[in-house]
Design a protein around this motif. Structure first.
Motif, mmCIF file in Angstrom:
data_model
loop_
_atom_site.group_PDB
_atom_site.id
_atom_site.type_symbol
_atom_site.label_atom_id
_atom_site.label_comp_id
_atom_site.label_asym_id
_atom_site.label_seq_id
_atom_site.Cartn_x
_atom_site.Cartn_y
_atom_site.Cartn_z
ATOM 1 N N LEU A 16 0.418 -1.152 0.164
ATOM 2 C CA LEU A 16 -0.236 -0.111 -0.355
ATOM 3 C C LEU A 16 0.938 1.261 -0.314
ATOM 4 C CD1 LEU A 16 -2.323 1.895 -0.063
ATOM 5 C CD2 LEU A 16 -2.898 0.671 2.579
ATOM 6 N N ALA A 17 1.433 1.187 1.030
ATOM 7 C CA ALA A 17 2.799 2.087 0.576
ATOM 8 C C ALA A 17 3.384 2.472 -0.622
ATOM 9 C CB ALA A 17 3.221 2.120 1.700
ATOM 10 N N ALA A 18 4.071 1.145 -1.420
ATOM 11 C CA ALA A 18 4.325 2.008 -2.406
ATOM 12 C C ALA A 18 3.688 2.242 -3.694
ATOM 13 C CB ALA A 18 5.532 0.266 -2.969
ATOM 14 N N LEU A 19 2.216 1.702 -3.713
ATOM 15 C CA LEU A 19 0.898 1.805 -4.741
ATOM 16 C C LEU A 19 1.028 3.884 -4.139
ATOM 17 C CD1 LEU A 19 -0.814 -0.860 -3.988
ATOM 18 C CD2 LEU A 19 -0.188 -0.189 -6.027
ATOM 19 N N ILE A 20 0.957 4.284 -3.003
ATOM 20 C CA ILE A 20 0.790 5.560 -2.135
ATOM 21 C C ILE A 20 1.949 6.392 -3.024
ATOM 22 C CG2 ILE A 20 0.782 6.976 -0.852
ATOM 23 C CD1 ILE A 20 -1.390 5.463 0.750
ATOM 24 N N ASP A 21 3.494 5.769 -3.111
ATOM 25 C CA ASP A 21 4.092 6.586 -3.606
ATOM 26 C C ASP A 21 4.497 6.719 -5.069
ATOM 27 O OD1 ASP A 21 5.329 7.536 -0.738
ATOM 28 O OD2 ASP A 21 6.114 5.178 -0.214
ATOM 29 N N LEU A 104 16.771 0.757 -5.777
ATOM 30 C CA LEU A 104 16.597 -0.560 -5.869
ATOM 31 C C LEU A 104 15.651 -0.601 -6.290
ATOM 32 C CD1 LEU A 104 19.660 -2.659 -4.589
ATOM 33 C CD2 LEU A 104 19.819 -2.375 -7.098
ATOM 34 N N ASP A 105 14.559 0.075 -5.842
ATOM 35 C CA ASP A 105 12.990 0.082 -6.301
ATOM 36 C C ASP A 105 12.906 -0.803 -7.587
ATOM 37 O OD1 ASP A 105 12.927 0.529 -3.443
ATOM 38 O OD2 ASP A 105 11.736 2.809 -4.540
ATOM 39 N N LEU A 106 13.090 -0.192 -8.281
ATOM 40 C CA LEU A 106 12.989 -0.606 -9.735
ATOM 41 C C LEU A 106 13.071 -2.428 -9.673
ATOM 42 C CD1 LEU A 106 12.190 -0.239 -12.717
ATOM 43 C CD2 LEU A 106 14.126 -0.178 -13.323
ATOM 44 N N VAL A 107 14.312 -3.035 -9.524
ATOM 45 C CA VAL A 107 14.482 -4.940 -8.719
ATOM 46 C C VAL A 107 13.527 -5.157 -8.201
ATOM 47 C CG1 VAL A 107 15.875 -5.881 -8.039
ATOM 48 C CG2 VAL A 107 16.910 -4.378 -9.230
ATOM 49 N N PHE A 111 7.741 -7.581 -12.058
ATOM 50 C CA PHE A 111 7.140 -8.832 -11.688
ATOM 51 C C PHE A 111 6.919 -8.502 -10.742
ATOM 52 C CE2 PHE A 111 11.818 -10.209 -12.966
ATOM 53 C CZ PHE A 111 11.292 -10.460 -14.606
ATOM 54 N N LEU A 112 5.042 -7.488 -10.700
ATOM 55 C CA LEU A 112 4.707 -7.234 -9.387
ATOM 56 C C LEU A 112 4.986 -7.819 -8.411
ATOM 57 C CD1 LEU A 112 1.380 -9.257 -11.197
ATOM 58 C CD2 LEU A 112 2.007 -7.031 -11.759
ATOM 59 N N GLY A 113 6.514 -7.484 -8.059
ATOM 60 C CA GLY A 113 6.901 -7.419 -6.357
ATOM 61 C C GLY A 113 7.596 -8.157 -5.980
ATOM 62 N N LEU A 114 7.592 -9.540 -6.979
ATOM 63 C CA LEU A 114 7.884 -10.673 -6.657
ATOM 64 C C LEU A 114 8.933 -10.891 -5.613
ATOM 65 C CD1 LEU A 114 6.270 -13.742 -5.717
ATOM 66 C CD2 LEU A 114 7.555 -13.992 -8.281
ATOM 67 N N PRO A 115 10.302 -9.918 -6.626
ATOM 68 C CA PRO A 115 11.456 -10.351 -5.765
ATOM 69 C C PRO A 115 11.572 -9.222 -4.196
ATOM 70 C CG PRO A 115 11.922 -9.196 -7.699
ATOM 71 C CD PRO A 115 10.325 -9.827 -7.804
ATOM 72 N N ALA A 116 10.660 -8.726 -4.102
ATOM 73 C CA ALA A 116 10.990 -8.381 -2.881
ATOM 74 C C ALA A 116 9.579 -8.839 -1.655
ATOM 75 C CB ALA A 116 9.911 -6.510 -3.115
ATOM 76 N N ILE A 117 8.984 -9.060 -2.033
ATOM 77 C CA ILE A 117 7.984 -10.357 -1.390
ATOM 78 C C ILE A 117 8.451 -11.652 -1.155
ATOM 79 C CG2 ILE A 117 6.395 -11.551 -1.276
ATOM 80 C CD1 ILE A 117 4.568 -9.867 -2.741
ATOM 81 N N LEU A 118 9.578 -12.453 -1.579
ATOM 82 C CA LEU A 118 10.316 -13.531 -1.669
ATOM 83 C C LEU A 118 11.214 -13.373 -0.614
ATOM 84 C CD1 LEU A 118 10.422 -15.095 -4.651
ATOM 85 C CD2 LEU A 118 8.958 -15.416 -3.509
ATOM 86 N N LEU A 119 12.163 -12.008 -0.730
ATOM 87 C CA LEU A 119 13.034 -11.638 0.222
ATOM 88 C C LEU A 119 12.489 -10.727 2.054
ATOM 89 C CD1 LEU A 119 15.255 -8.977 -1.725
ATOM 90 C CD2 LEU A 119 15.891 -11.705 -0.265
ATOM 91 N N ARG A 128 14.213 -6.267 1.903
ATOM 92 C CA ARG A 128 14.335 -6.565 0.583
ATOM 93 C C ARG A 128 15.336 -5.628 -0.251
ATOM 94 N NH1 ARG A 128 12.937 -1.575 -1.888
ATOM 95 N NH2 ARG A 128 12.894 0.504 -0.354
ATOM 96 N N PHE A 129 15.951 -6.471 -1.719
ATOM 97 C CA PHE A 129 17.388 -5.365 -2.344
ATOM 98 C C PHE A 129 17.938 -4.098 -1.916
ATOM 99 C CE2 PHE A 129 15.529 -8.701 -5.215
ATOM 100 C CZ PHE A 129 16.825 -10.531 -5.077
#
Length: 152
Positions: A16-21, A104-107, A111-119, A128-129
């Protein structure tokens, strides 16, 4: 003073924070392009020269500027989260720490935030990264000690 945290991923709040920003950032870029861009043959708009720095400056202000200057991005502040150094000190991030997180937000958001969610689910401190590189963690504001209680 350092604090110990029960690290939680706060995935819903972080999304939600990322969607707002990034909703605000992308809206600004869209309006800027539509207002000052030149139509392209593919149906889009482009900007060349120095004006290209305006959206970049807006991104810097909305992410790194707010986080290092005021202690949090607009999105994190609204959802009750705060990025702090991973040592647990309740302080605003430095420009360098915040830059590393958001560079590193782009990374993290690919893929719909999958790397961040997995980390977030797999790292000990739910990082996250960007957090790993900057050595930061994201915690609920309500879990932070206030300056008055941290002195006692």
């Amino acid at each position: 003073m350092q604090q110990k945290f029960n690290h939680q991923p706060h995935i819903g709040r972080r999304i939600l924070a990322a969607l707002i920003d990034y909703g605000l950032i992308y809206t600004f870029i869209y309006v800027f392009l539509m207002s000052f861009g030149t139509p392209t043959t593919m149906g889009g708009y482009s900007i060349t020269g120095l004006p290209i720095l305006i959206p970049i400056a807006f991104w810097l202000l909305m992410t790194i500027g707010l986080e290092s200057g005021l202690g949090g991005t607009l999105g994190n502040s609204i959802v009750g989260l705060k990025a702090i150094p991973q040592n647990g000190r309740n302080r605003k991030l430095s420009f360098s720490e915040s830059f590393k997180r958001h560079f590193l937000d782009l990374v993290d958001m690919s893929f719909l935030g999958l790397p961040a969610i997995l980390l977030l689910k797999r790292t000990e401190k739910c990082q996250r990264f960007g957090d790993l590189w900057a050595k930061t963690i994201v915690v609920k504001m309500s879990s932070l000690e206030t300056p008055a209680t941290s002195r006692s």
